[in-house]
Design a protein around this motif. Structure first.
Motif: not given
Length: 396
Positions: A27-38, A40-41, A107-111, A113-117
């Protein structure tokens, strides 16, 4: 790499131990998967808005040229992948290309978990009370003047606790300008670039008399109160005149925990502050305690001797005065303040939008008392600290 993908590097360094392992378009997003499994849309406009190629950013100043409204409304990511350097690369439907380093993305991920970190990792103010009297951080003038590391440590302590003491400042008029020059320029007011705190025959402020001054912030009458105040002691021979400091954030947090109704009122009820003489007339209205958008304490604004009548609906007067009375009573509570007597060559540096200061009454017949003061805005302190942090390899 094409010229369009030449990336304009930020002044900051964004590091991460996590790499990008996959990316998919949905859709309107690119969803990336990180090496730790997280996962981020990343919204299409968020990504396009933050393209830092040399077409979208000015390399000389590292400022954005592109405006998101110039992207077509039907903009879409035509392709997305991870290049050999581990960067996210996006090809847009209008032919533009963008590249994003994993450190910047993390550093700017809007998911959530990242924002809480990021929120948890953010530096929190050190809240203090009477116990801080024995742990008050002091710094030496010569160290601050000669060593960037000492300057950074001083500014770090000032940002954290809001109150520091500098010793061995030369006992000369305007000597406080030297350490200030290591930071930035002054915030000048109608009281001058440097103001003299001593008893005057025709005083235009209670500070220029010998009376007791209750806990207050300076110039709450301004739309923007001065951020940091510097007070340098030249002479302190009179009986009395001890300095008292109150951490307004400590009072705010205590009110939030112990008196939530009064806390809600003191952070929303407008208080008027006036400063008038035959030449000037300054007025501003705002709550005594201000919160930022996340609900954290951001500013204390209070000087009872400058407070005007409360302008509020009649039905709110009871709750406003209950909150005000409690707030003032807590500024007198010994658990919240420290008291010190300055010696010649001592200089206080404190956050005027957080730490309330007071002065005990003194007897001008028993000796001379002369301090000099100046202001620097918070923005200047924070900017100098960040640049020093980058230069010294400290996180900022």
């Amino acid at each position: 790499m094409t010229t369009e993908l030449e990336i304009v590097q930020d002044w900051r360094v964004f590091a991460t131990e996590h790499s990008l392992s996959a990316v998919e378009l949905s859709g309107d997003e690119a969803i990336v998967t990180w090496s730790d499994g997280r996962k981020t849309p990343l919204n299409r406009f968020f990504l396009r808005d933050n393209c830092t190629c040399s077409t979208c950013y000015l390399p000389l100043t590292r400022e954005q040229l592109f405006e998101i409204t110039d992207a077509p409304a039907d903009l879409a990511a035509a392709s997305a992948g991870i290049d050999a350097e581990g960067n996210l690369v996006v090809g847009w439907s209008d032919g533009h290309k963008s590249s994003y380093a994993p450190g910047w993305l993390r550093s700017h991920a809007p998911d959530a978990e990242s924002r809480a970190e990021r929120h948890a990792a953010r530096a929190r103010p050190f809240i203090w009370g009477r116990e801080y009297a024995d742990a008050l951080q002091s710094f030496d003038y010569a160290d601050i003047m000669a060593d960037d590391g000492a300057l950074w440590a001083w500014l770090s302590a000032l940002r954290s606790s809001g109150l520091t003491l500098v010793r061995n400042v030369p006992v000369e008029e305007e000597a406080l300008l030297a350490p200030i020059s290591r930071i930035s320029h002054l915030r000048e007011t109608n009281f001058g670039r440097v103001f003299d705190v001593k008893s005057k025959p025709r005083a235009d402020s209670a500070a220029y008399t010998s009376v007791n001054l209750p806990p207050h912030t300076d110039l709450p009458t301004r739309e923007l109160q001065p951020g940091v105040q510097f007070l340098h002691c030249l002479k302190n021979e009179a009986v009395g005149g001890e300095s008292v400091f109150v951490d307004g954030f400590a009072i705010g947090e205590a009110m939030r925990a112990e008196h939530p109704d009064e806390f809600a009122t003191i952070t929303t009820a407008p208080m008027a502050f006036w400063n008038r003489d035959d030449r000037t007339d300054y007025r501003w209205t705002a709550p005594a305690i201000a919160l930022n958008v996340e609900g954290d304490l951001d500013e204390v604004r209070f000087a009872n001797f400058l407070r005007g009548p409360i302008d509020a609906p009649a039905e709110r007067m009871g709750e406003i005065y209950a909150a005000l009375r409690l707030f003032q009573a807590m500024t007198r509570d010994p658990r919240f303040f420290i008291e010190r007597r300055l010696s010649s060559g001592d200089m206080w540096a404190f956050d005027n939008r957080r730490v309330m200061h007071a002065r005990r009454e003194f007897d001008p017949q028993t000796g001379e008392r002369h301090l000099q003061g100046a202001y620097v805005d918070r923005d200047e302190i924070n900017s100098r600290w960040r640049v020093l942090s980058r230069q010294l390899g400290e996180p900022c």
